[in-house]
Scaffold this motif. Structure first.
Motif, PDB file in Angstrom:
ATOM      1  N   CYS A 177       0.870  -1.306   0.088  1.00 55.38           N
ATOM      2  CA  CYS A 177      -0.014  -0.073   0.012  1.00 55.38           C
ATOM      3  C   CYS A 177       0.883   1.149  -0.180  1.00 55.38           C
ATOM      4  CB  CYS A 177      -0.915   0.045   1.229  1.00 55.38           C
ATOM      5  SG  CYS A 177      -2.169   1.356   1.299  1.00 55.38           S
ATOM      6  N   HIS A 184       0.022   4.099   0.930  1.00 55.25           N
ATOM      7  CA  HIS A 184      -0.249   5.185   2.044  1.00 55.25           C
ATOM      8  C   HIS A 184      -0.009   4.685   3.269  1.00 55.25           C
ATOM      9  CE1 HIS A 184      -3.024   6.946  -0.936  1.00 55.25           C
ATOM     10  NE2 HIS A 184      -3.606   5.602  -1.232  1.00 55.25           N
ATOM     11  N   MET A 185       0.812   3.573   3.433  1.00 58.31           N
ATOM     12  CA  MET A 185       1.115   3.128   4.680  1.00 58.31           C
ATOM     13  C   MET A 185       2.704   3.641   4.688  1.00 58.31           C
ATOM     14  SD  MET A 185       0.979  -0.809   6.344  1.00 58.31           S
ATOM     15  CE  MET A 185       2.402  -1.682   5.106  1.00 58.31           C
ATOM     16  N   CYS A 245      -1.234   4.657   8.525  1.00 60.85           N
ATOM     17  CA  CYS A 245      -1.988   5.003   7.363  1.00 60.85           C
ATOM     18  C   CYS A 245      -2.098   6.565   6.850  1.00 60.85           C
ATOM     19  CB  CYS A 245      -3.175   4.201   7.186  1.00 60.85           C
ATOM     20  SG  CYS A 245      -4.015   4.287   5.367  1.00 60.85           S
ATOM     21  N   GLU A 246      -1.704   6.996   5.940  1.00 60.04           N
ATOM     22  CA  GLU A 246      -1.776   8.451   5.661  1.00 60.04           C
ATOM     23  C   GLU A 246      -3.252   8.700   5.255  1.00 60.04           C
ATOM     24  OE1 GLU A 246       1.449   9.180   2.774  1.00 60.04           O
ATOM     25  OE2 GLU A 246       2.723   9.968   4.557  1.00 60.04           O
ATOM     26  N   LYS A 247      -3.690   7.818   4.370  1.00 64.93           N
ATOM     27  CA  LYS A 247      -5.120   7.965   3.768  1.00 64.93           C
ATOM     28  C   LYS A 247      -6.240   7.861   4.866  1.00 64.93           C
ATOM     29  CE  LYS A 247      -8.254   6.326   0.415  1.00 64.93           C
ATOM     30  NZ  LYS A 247      -8.439   5.376  -0.634  1.00 64.93           N
ATOM     31  N   SER A 248      -6.080   6.827   5.800  1.00 67.92           N
ATOM     32  CA  SER A 248      -7.194   6.917   6.949  1.00 67.92           C
ATOM     33  C   SER A 248      -6.747   7.624   8.367  1.00 67.92           C
ATOM     34  CB  SER A 248      -7.456   5.483   7.230  1.00 67.92           C
ATOM     35  OG  SER A 248      -6.323   4.762   7.719  1.00 67.92           O
ATOM     36  N   VAL A 271      -1.970   1.544  11.959  1.00 72.44           N
ATOM     37  CA  VAL A 271      -2.394   0.081  11.507  1.00 72.44           C
ATOM     38  C   VAL A 271      -2.152  -1.125  12.290  1.00 72.44           C
ATOM     39  CG1 VAL A 271      -2.048  -1.343   9.532  1.00 72.44           C
ATOM     40  CG2 VAL A 271      -2.024   1.117   9.013  1.00 72.44           C
ATOM     41  N   GLY A 293      -3.132  -4.205   6.384  1.00 72.25           N
ATOM     42  CA  GLY A 293      -3.427  -3.150   6.239  1.00 72.25           C
ATOM     43  C   GLY A 293      -4.398  -2.632   6.985  1.00 72.25           C
ATOM     44  N   CYS A 294      -5.073  -1.301   6.767  1.00 66.33           N
ATOM     45  CA  CYS A 294      -6.009  -0.543   7.713  1.00 66.33           C
ATOM     46  C   CYS A 294      -7.256  -1.174   7.440  1.00 66.33           C
ATOM     47  CB  CYS A 294      -5.690   0.803   7.547  1.00 66.33           C
ATOM     48  SG  CYS A 294      -6.224   1.220   5.938  1.00 66.33           S
ATOM     49  N   CYS A 325      -7.951   1.339   2.736  1.00 66.82           N
ATOM     50  CA  CYS A 325      -7.247   1.566   1.442  1.00 66.82           C
ATOM     51  C   CYS A 325      -7.696   0.492   0.345  1.00 66.82           C
ATOM     52  CB  CYS A 325      -5.999   1.394   1.639  1.00 66.82           C
ATOM     53  SG  CYS A 325      -5.259   2.977   2.571  1.00 66.82           S
TER      54      CYS A 325
END
Length: 109
Positions: free
Chosen positions: A56, A58-59, A82-85, A89, A95-96, A99
């Motif tokens: 990912c 975003h991680m 995680c930069e998106k959520s 994590v 992952g979260c 994503c």
């Protein structure tokens, strides 16, 4: 690049040109003793497995060296964010969950 333990890690750097033996972990960096990086930590580090299981973008991974039993045992502790959520994590290999959501036909546990 392959670590001294034989695993492929994107954060390991080794310079062996003309007899040099310069090795470093660019994820841990230069920390003061006893939290400094050593090539012996690559044997038990979970970063190569995390990168292989989850790609990912975003991680973000952070790592630090922890010592146990009065400094006799040293391990790498890996934290994932995680930069998106905007959350930590819990399972970096998976992952979260936001994503890359599970398909509807796979049940969540």
């Amino acid at each position: 690049m392959k670590t001294p333990a034989g695993k492929e890690c994107p954060y390991f750097y080794g310079n062996y040109f003309r007899g040099r033996k310069q090795e470093e972990c660019r994820l841990i960096g230069n920390q003061p003793s006893p939290y400094h990086w050593g090539s012996d930590l690559c044997k038990t580090c979970s970063v190569p497995e995390i990168v292989l299981a989850n790609a990912c973008p975003h991680m973000q991974l952070q790592a630090k060296v922890q010592s146990f039993l009065f400094g006799l045992i040293r391990r790498v502790k890996v934290l994932a964010y995680c930069e998106k959520s905007h959350s930590i994590v819990e399972e970096p290999q998976i992952g979260c969950g936001q994503c890359h959501p599970f398909p509807p036909f796979i049940p969540k546990e």
